[in-house]
Design a protein around this motif. Structure first.
Motif, PDB file in Angstrom:
ATOM      1  N   VAL A  75      -6.721 -47.555  51.031  1.00 18.09           N
ATOM      2  CA  VAL A  75      -7.442 -48.116  52.179  1.00 18.09           C
ATOM      3  C   VAL A  75      -7.898 -46.988  53.103  1.00 18.09           C
ATOM      4  CG1 VAL A  75      -7.133 -49.448  54.305  1.00 18.09           C
ATOM      5  CG2 VAL A  75      -6.385 -50.407  52.115  1.00 18.09           C
ATOM      6  N   HIS A  76      -6.972 -46.082  53.438  1.00 16.85           N
ATOM      7  CA  HIS A  76      -7.315 -44.981  54.342  1.00 16.85           C
ATOM      8  C   HIS A  76      -8.322 -44.022  53.716  1.00 16.85           C
ATOM      9  CE1 HIS A  76      -3.802 -46.459  56.511  1.00 16.85           C
ATOM     10  NE2 HIS A  76      -4.417 -45.959  57.554  1.00 16.85           N
ATOM     11  N   GLY A  77      -8.162 -43.732  52.440  1.00 16.35           N
ATOM     12  CA  GLY A  77      -9.101 -42.840  51.768  1.00 16.35           C
ATOM     13  C   GLY A  77     -10.500 -43.417  51.709  1.00 16.35           C
ATOM     14  N   LEU A  78     -10.593 -44.696  51.371  1.00 12.85           N
ATOM     15  CA  LEU A  78     -11.895 -45.357  51.293  1.00 12.85           C
ATOM     16  C   LEU A  78     -12.548 -45.433  52.667  1.00 12.85           C
ATOM     17  CD1 LEU A  78     -13.897 -46.801  49.430  1.00 12.85           C
ATOM     18  CD2 LEU A  78     -12.641 -48.920  49.858  1.00 12.85           C
ATOM     19  N   ALA A  79     -11.753 -45.752  53.673  1.00 15.74           N
ATOM     20  CA  ALA A  79     -12.285 -45.822  55.039  1.00 15.74           C
ATOM     21  C   ALA A  79     -12.817 -44.459  55.475  1.00 15.74           C
ATOM     22  CB  ALA A  79     -11.207 -46.310  55.991  1.00 15.74           C
ATOM     23  N   GLN A  80     -12.060 -43.413  55.196  1.00 14.28           N
ATOM     24  CA  GLN A  80     -12.496 -42.072  55.570  1.00 14.28           C
ATOM     25  C   GLN A  80     -13.776 -41.692  54.827  1.00 14.28           C
ATOM     26  OE1 GLN A  80      -9.640 -38.970  54.801  1.00 14.28           O
ATOM     27  NE2 GLN A  80     -10.765 -37.493  56.026  1.00 14.28           N
ATOM     28  N   GLU A  81     -13.819 -41.983  53.537  1.00 14.52           N
ATOM     29  CA  GLU A  81     -14.978 -41.648  52.708  1.00 14.52           C
ATOM     30  C   GLU A  81     -16.232 -42.341  53.196  1.00 14.52           C
ATOM     31  OE1 GLU A  81     -16.019 -43.180  48.369  1.00 14.52           O
ATOM     32  OE2 GLU A  81     -14.402 -41.703  48.334  1.00 14.52           O
ATOM     33  N   ARG A  82     -16.077 -43.583  53.651  1.00 10.74           N
ATOM     34  CA  ARG A  82     -17.245 -44.384  54.058  1.00 10.74           C
ATOM     35  C   ARG A  82     -17.466 -44.431  55.564  1.00 10.74           C
ATOM     36  NH1 ARG A  82     -17.809 -49.438  49.951  1.00 10.74           N
ATOM     37  NH2 ARG A  82     -17.449 -48.285  48.036  1.00 10.74           N
ATOM     38  N   GLY A  83     -16.635 -43.725  56.319  1.00  5.62           N
ATOM     39  CA  GLY A  83     -16.794 -43.691  57.769  1.00  5.62           C
ATOM     40  C   GLY A  83     -16.487 -45.019  58.445  1.00  5.62           C
ATOM     41  N   ILE A  84     -15.495 -45.737  57.935  1.00  4.21           N
ATOM     42  CA  ILE A  84     -15.118 -47.046  58.471  1.00  4.21           C
ATOM     43  C   ILE A  84     -13.936 -46.886  59.425  1.00  4.21           C
ATOM     44  CG2 ILE A  84     -14.271 -49.350  57.886  1.00  4.21           C
ATOM     45  CD1 ILE A  84     -15.596 -48.874  55.079  1.00  4.21           C
ATOM     46  N   GLU A  85     -14.061 -47.423  60.607  1.00  3.11           N
ATOM     47  CA  GLU A  85     -12.991 -47.373  61.625  1.00  3.11           C
ATOM     48  C   GLU A  85     -11.943 -48.422  61.294  1.00  3.11           C
ATOM     49  OE1 GLU A  85     -10.850 -46.060  64.676  1.00  3.11           O
ATOM     50  OE2 GLU A  85     -12.800 -45.203  64.207  1.00  3.11           O
ATOM     51  N   LEU A  86     -10.678 -47.990  61.213  1.00  8.08           N
ATOM     52  CA  LEU A  86      -9.591 -48.917  60.879  1.00  8.08           C
ATOM     53  C   LEU A  86      -8.820 -49.408  62.100  1.00  8.08           C
ATOM     54  CD1 LEU A  86      -8.019 -47.328  57.678  1.00  8.08           C
ATOM     55  CD2 LEU A  86      -9.659 -49.224  57.851  1.00  8.08           C
ATOM     56  N   SER A  87      -8.766 -48.615  63.153  1.00 17.70           N
ATOM     57  CA  SER A  87      -7.926 -49.014  64.299  1.00 17.70           C
ATOM     58  C   SER A  87      -8.761 -49.541  65.444  1.00 17.70           C
ATOM     59  CB  SER A  87      -7.070 -47.857  64.769  1.00 17.70           C
ATOM     60  OG  SER A  87      -7.839 -46.718  64.979  1.00 17.70           O
ATOM     61  N   ASP A 117       1.437 -62.943  52.620  1.00 11.43           N
ATOM     62  CA  ASP A 117       2.289 -63.457  51.551  1.00 11.43           C
ATOM     63  C   ASP A 117       2.830 -62.356  50.659  1.00 11.43           C
ATOM     64  OD1 ASP A 117       1.945 -66.050  52.428  1.00 11.43           O
ATOM     65  OD2 ASP A 117       0.355 -66.519  50.996  1.00 11.43           O
ATOM     66  N   GLN A 118       2.163 -61.227  50.658  1.00 11.25           N
ATOM     67  CA  GLN A 118       2.576 -60.071  49.859  1.00 11.25           C
ATOM     68  C   GLN A 118       2.412 -58.826  50.732  1.00 11.25           C
ATOM     69  OE1 GLN A 118       0.590 -59.872  46.066  1.00 11.25           O
ATOM     70  NE2 GLN A 118       1.217 -57.789  45.693  1.00 11.25           N
ATOM     71  N   ALA A 119       3.350 -57.907  50.625  1.00 11.50           N
ATOM     72  CA  ALA A 119       3.279 -56.671  51.410  1.00 11.50           C
ATOM     73  C   ALA A 119       2.226 -55.726  50.827  1.00 11.50           C
ATOM     74  CB  ALA A 119       4.637 -55.979  51.421  1.00 11.50           C
ATOM     75  N   VAL A 120       1.597 -54.971  51.699  1.00 12.75           N
ATOM     76  CA  VAL A 120       0.675 -53.919  51.274  1.00 12.75           C
ATOM     77  C   VAL A 120       1.535 -52.752  50.812  1.00 12.75           C
ATOM     78  CG1 VAL A 120      -1.133 -52.329  52.013  1.00 12.75           C
ATOM     79  CG2 VAL A 120      -1.078 -54.669  52.918  1.00 12.75           C
ATOM     80  N   ASP A 121       1.393 -52.383  49.539  1.00  9.10           N
ATOM     81  CA  ASP A 121       2.208 -51.282  49.022  1.00  9.10           C
ATOM     82  C   ASP A 121       1.629 -49.938  49.446  1.00  9.10           C
ATOM     83  OD1 ASP A 121       0.372 -50.262  46.774  1.00  9.10           O
ATOM     84  OD2 ASP A 121       0.622 -52.360  46.195  1.00  9.10           O
ATOM     85  N   GLU A 122       2.445 -48.913  49.310  1.00  2.28           N
ATOM     86  CA  GLU A 122       2.080 -47.573  49.770  1.00  2.28           C
ATOM     87  C   GLU A 122       0.813 -47.056  49.080  1.00  2.28           C
ATOM     88  OE1 GLU A 122       4.055 -43.140  49.763  1.00  2.28           O
ATOM     89  OE2 GLU A 122       5.379 -44.859  49.967  1.00  2.28           O
ATOM     90  N   ASP A 123       0.684 -47.310  47.786  1.00  4.75           N
ATOM     91  CA  ASP A 123      -0.498 -46.854  47.049  1.00  4.75           C
ATOM     92  C   ASP A 123      -1.764 -47.479  47.614  1.00  4.75           C
ATOM     93  OD1 ASP A 123      -1.828 -45.556  44.684  1.00  4.75           O
ATOM     94  OD2 ASP A 123      -2.223 -47.661  44.176  1.00  4.75           O
TER      95      ASP A 123
END
Length: 72
Positions: free
Chosen positions: A60-72, A49-55
């Motif tokens: 999301v990517h920074g938090l995933a990297q920091e916590r070792g979470i796989e996004l893809s 319903d709402q687009a994910v903005d660039e910020d």
């Protein structure tokens, strides 16, 4: 960086969903808190319903990297 140029190999909405599922056991409230956003806003982004903005995409990517979470 545009939506198509994100760094994780997934579309922004997909990356957010993967972070929520893989990092927060599907808990939108915990995801929102970790990203510094309102729970309703995150839920709207997850539903499309709402687009994910660039910020947020960068967070999301920074938090995933920091916590070792796989996004893809």
């Amino acid at each position: 960086m545009t939506d198509q140029q994100n760094t994780g190999g997934c579309e922004p909405q997909e990356c957010l969903q993967n972070l929520t599922d893989n990092g927060f056991d599907g808990d939108v409230a915990r995801t929102a808190l970790a990203l510094g956003r309102d729970e309703t806003q995150i839920a709207d982004m997850l539903s499309g319903d709402q687009a994910v903005d660039e910020d947020l995409d960068m967070k999301v990517h920074g938090l995933a990297q920091e916590r070792g979470i796989e996004l893809s």
